[in-house]
Every structure is written in structure tokens, then in C-alpha cells.
Design a protein around this motif. Structure first.
Motif, mmCIF file in Angstrom:
data_model
loop_
_atom_site.group_PDB
_atom_site.id
_atom_site.type_symbol
_atom_site.label_atom_id
_atom_site.label_comp_id
_atom_site.label_asym_id
_atom_site.label_seq_id
_atom_site.Cartn_x
_atom_site.Cartn_y
_atom_site.Cartn_z
ATOM 1 N N UNK A 1 -6.325 -4.458 5.210
ATOM 2 C CA UNK A 1 -5.784 -3.811 6.410
ATOM 3 C C UNK A 1 -5.773 -2.299 6.184
ATOM 4 N N UNK A 2 -5.778 -1.559 7.309
ATOM 5 C CA UNK A 2 -5.709 -0.081 7.187
ATOM 6 C C UNK A 2 -4.281 0.358 7.503
ATOM 7 N N UNK A 3 -3.684 1.098 6.596
ATOM 8 C CA UNK A 3 -2.315 1.571 6.795
ATOM 9 C C UNK A 3 -2.348 3.041 7.208
ATOM 10 N N UNK A 4 -1.719 3.360 8.341
ATOM 11 C CA UNK A 4 -1.713 4.737 8.842
ATOM 12 C C UNK A 4 -0.322 5.317 8.626
ATOM 13 N N UNK A 5 -0.281 6.466 7.982
ATOM 14 C CA UNK A 5 1.009 7.088 7.683
ATOM 15 C C UNK A 5 1.500 7.853 8.911
ATOM 16 N N UNK A 6 2.686 7.516 9.408
ATOM 17 C CA UNK A 6 3.321 8.319 10.461
ATOM 18 C C UNK A 6 4.307 9.219 9.726
ATOM 19 N N UNK A 7 4.170 10.502 9.879
ATOM 20 C CA UNK A 7 4.955 11.426 9.074
ATOM 21 C C UNK A 7 6.352 11.650 9.679
ATOM 22 N N UNK A 8 7.331 10.926 9.153
ATOM 23 C CA UNK A 8 8.733 11.076 9.567
ATOM 24 C C UNK A 8 8.912 11.002 11.090
ATOM 25 N N UNK A 9 8.376 9.961 11.674
ATOM 26 C CA UNK A 9 8.549 9.744 13.114
ATOM 27 C C UNK A 9 10.009 9.401 13.433
ATOM 28 N N UNK A 10 10.688 8.830 12.456
ATOM 29 C CA UNK A 10 12.113 8.492 12.591
ATOM 30 C C UNK A 10 12.688 8.452 11.182
ATOM 31 N N UNK A 11 14.007 8.267 11.076
ATOM 32 C CA UNK A 11 14.621 8.160 9.750
ATOM 33 C C UNK A 11 14.116 6.939 8.994
ATOM 34 N N UNK A 12 13.946 5.830 9.704
ATOM 35 C CA UNK A 12 13.453 4.614 9.045
ATOM 36 C C UNK A 12 12.705 3.719 10.044
ATOM 37 N N UNK A 13 13.426 2.804 10.719
ATOM 38 C CA UNK A 13 12.737 1.860 11.616
ATOM 39 C C UNK A 13 12.106 2.581 12.810
#
Ligand SMILES: NC(=[NH2+])NCCC[C@H](N)C(=O)O
Length: 381
Positions: free
Chosen positions: A243-255
Motif C-alpha cells: 500500500x502507499x502511505x501518504x503523510x499528512x503534515x499535522x492536519x490535526x493533533x491525532x485522529x
């Protein structure tokens, strides 16, 4: 709309959030009668609980914050309504075991009142035919998945793969506060009085919740807001090769499931336009439904029940659960969203959910979809 489940149900198969749902695990709230508000809890919910920390859940030793029994009963009533609605849509509903009593747990470094398995989205990600257990941030949750093991073994016997990210020790030095530093927030009110032990030389650990991921066929979006999460993203990339994992840079604190919900290929629900920039380029051109404004009258008034802390934001109800690409289960107490979705041609199954802000979860959080019909499709090109 109810569709018969396939004759012999497939073993674990869940790659996305929106293709036809056949089997789901639904959490339960028995014995959820307190929040154990230690440092790990206060940091995890800091975005929501910071305004009240000084008043109550401080380091004064009052770590167990009671939740009135009436609210737990009402929550259980609402969850029963969700179970009935899912069954009515032809979905097989599986449940975790119950804790049976309040459980106090103790590690070599801290102790806590265990959290019941309500938000089953958080400690596991299903990636295709693989169960991936994730390493919790909140100490009280470290044994939560034990209650899901009867169900996990069932899928394992039927051929599923089963992996666990390394269990964190969650010592005093394990958690990274970088997300808050970046936002110029002082978290000393959350960390003062920290009593957990330390392991010399350990430092920041791999700490991550399944609900930081959003699955889209062969692609998975992963919210990374600090070094704890960074280590987990590396683990995912190293261990799940296809699978390809895309990093979202601090879109939220966690969930991220009260920020973003993919509804079908090319259409997503998003909290506001401010979040578009965090998404992969290919998703920025998707059609978007923005969360409509809602009103305080849709949230219960707790003022006569003594002190209760909302650990979830006002956006919790974005957190819907898709039955298929045209059918969604939505909180009936968010009529504004129901109206918008119906206007876009969705069939909405309304289910009442009153105390979502007290228990930190909506319908997506309370569920773990184990069988959907979609595969590792490429939805991003
Ligand atoms: N999987 C979950 N437990 N999601 C809940 C996310 C809640 C989010 N922090 C909010 O307050 O809106």
C-alpha cells in the motif's frame, strides 16, 4: 437498500471507507463511568480539554473524572440504535467482549483505570486482509484490544494476517509535545505533576492510533503531527509493502475522522476549506461537501448534571459511517448535514447519538469495518 450479504462471507477484507459494508465491529460502553485524566489523557485531548484543565482535571490527584451513570445508559441506548440500524442495512455486527467490571491496570511505570472498548476505530487499522494493532497514546487504553481478540482470532482462523506495532512503555518521556509547540501552545498544565516512571535511554516512542489513517484502496492517508507518529509511519511503510502511505503534515493533533471523510471516489466531506492544503494533490481536485454549521441546540445541555468535560469537538458528527457509496449512517442530531447529503443524492440512515462530545467518538470511531467489497483500487490517479 438492504442487500443480502454474499453467501459465504469473505474473511477480513477492508481497504476503504465507502464500498459496500458487509461486516463491522461495533464498540461498547459498559463500565465507561470515568475518564482517567492522567498526563497521557490530558495531552491526547488537549485541543478540547485545555480550557477546563485549570479548573478541574489538574495534577491535584483527582485523576478519575466520574461520568454520571445516566449518560452511560443513554449512550448504550444510542449504540443499541446504531446496532439495529446496521443490521437493518444487511450488515453483520460483531461486538467486543465486555470488561464485566471496572478494571484498574498497572504497568511497571504507571497505573490507570482501563477504558472500555468503545472507540474501536482507534487501536486497530484494517488494511486489506491484515489486522494492524496500533500503539496507544492514552495509557488507559493499552489493554483495550484484548476485548477484541475473540473477534480477531475468528478472522485469523479464516485466513487474515495479524500484526501489532511495538507496544509502548508510555513512560514520562515517551510522548512528544511537538504539535503543541508548533502551535505555540503551552502544555505545562497538562504535564505538571506527571508521576509515571522513566526508562533511561528510551525517550520518544512509536505512539499512534488507527484513527489517524484514512483508507482509500491502495492508498492510505496518515496524519503525522509529531515524532511518535513519524516512527509509526515508518513502521507502516516497512511492514505493509503493497500500500502507499501518504503523510499528512499535522492536519490535526491525532485522529482525522472528524476532519475528513471520503464518501465515494471523487467526493469527500471536509470540516472546512482550511484543511484542503493538507491533502495529497490528487485529492485537492475532488468534489467537496463542507461540514454545514450546526447549532448548540443539537448538543445536550449538561449544566444540571455537575461537572462533565467534552473531550470531543463540535465537529464530531462529520464522523459518519458509510454503508456504501450512496448510503450513510449519520447522527440524527445533525439535521443540517443530513439535509446537505440528501440534497447530493445520498440515502441517509439517521441514528440518534447524544453524548458524542463526552466520550470522544462518533459512528466512525465506534466501528471497525472488517469486511467491505472494495479492493486495493487506485482512487488517486
Ligand atoms: N476515532 C475517533 N475517536 N475520532 C474522534 C476524533 C475527535 C476529534 N479529536 C474531535 O474532537 O473532533
Amino acid at each position: 437498500m438492504p442487500q443480502p450479504a454474499p453467501a459465504s462471507p469473505p474473511a477480513l477484507n477492508s481497504f476503504d471507507e465507502f464500498t459496500r459494508l458487509d461486516q463491522v465491529i461495533l464498540g461498547r460502553a459498559e463500565h465507561y463511568n470515568a475518564h482517567h485524566t492522567d498526563t497521557s489523557w490530558r495531552l491526547f485531548f488537549y485541543d478540547n480539554v485545555a480550557p477546563v484543565l485549570g479548573r478541574h482535571a489538574n495534577a491535584s490527584g483527582e485523576e478519575l473524572l466520574p461520568i454520571p451513570g445516566q449518560l452511560v445508559d443513554e449512550l448504550n441506548e444510542d449504540i443499541a440504535g446504531l446496532a439495529d440500524a446496521l443490521t437493518g442495512c444487511g450488515v453483520k455486527v460483531l461486538r467486543p467482549a465486555t470488561p464485566g467490571k471496572d478494571i484498574d491496570i498497572r504497568s511497571p511505570h504507571w497505573d490507570a483505570r482501563a477504558t472500555p472498548p468503545l472507540n474501536v476505530r482507534d487501536q486497530t487499522i484494517i488494511l486489506g486482509n491484515t489486522i494492524v494493532e496500533t500503539p496507544p497514546h492514552v495509557r488507559a487504553r493499552i489493554f483495550e484490544n484484548d476485548l477484541l481478540k475473540p473477534v480477531f482470532y475468528r478472522y485469523y482462523r479464516d485466513g487474515a494476517n495479524w500484526l501489532s506495532m511495538p507496544r509502548p512503555a508510555l513512560t514520562r518521556d515517551s510522548l512528544d509535545t511537538a504539535y503543541f509547540t508548533r502551535k505555540n501552545l503551552d502544555v505545562s498544565r497538562a504535564t505538571d505533576g506527571e508521576s509515571a516512571g522513566v526508562i533511561e535511554g528510551l525517550g520518544l516512542e512509536m505512539v499512534f492510533d488507527g484513527a489517524q489513517c484514512m483508507r482509500l484502496g491502495r492508498d492510505v492517508l496518515v496524519n503525522v503531527a509529531n515524532h511518535n507518529h513519524e516512527l509509526a509511519l515508518r513502521w507502516l511503510r516497512d511492514n505493509i509493502r503493497d500500500l502507499r502511505f501518504h503523510r499528512l503534515d499535522a492536519m490535526a493533533d491525532n485522529h482525522i475522522d472528524s476532519v475528513l471523510v471520503p464518501l465515494r471516489p471523487g467526493l469527500m466531506l471536509l470540516r472546512s476549506p482550511a484543511y484542503l492544503k493538507y491533502l495529497p494533490k490528487a485529492m485537492q481536485s475532488w468534489d467537496v461537501i463542507y461540514a454545514p454549521e450546526t447549532d448548540d441546540s443539537n448538543f445536550p445541555d449538561y449544566s444540571d448534571l455537575g461537572f462533565v468535560i467534552p473531550i470531543g469537538s463540535r465537529y464530531m458528527d462529520i464522523n459518519l459511517l458509510s454503508i456504501d457509496e450512496n448510503t450513510v449512517v449519520v447522527n440524527s442530531l445533525y439535521p443540517e448535514l443530513i439535509q446537505v447529503l440528501e440534497g447530493r443524492g445520498f440515502t441517509v440512515v439517521p441514528v440518534r447519538h447524544r453524548h458524542r462530545r463526552l466520550f470522544g467518538g462518533g459512528f466512525h470511531c465506534f466501528t471497525l469495518d472488517t469486511v467491505r467489497r472494495g479492493g486495493p483500487e487506485d482512487y488517486l490517479s
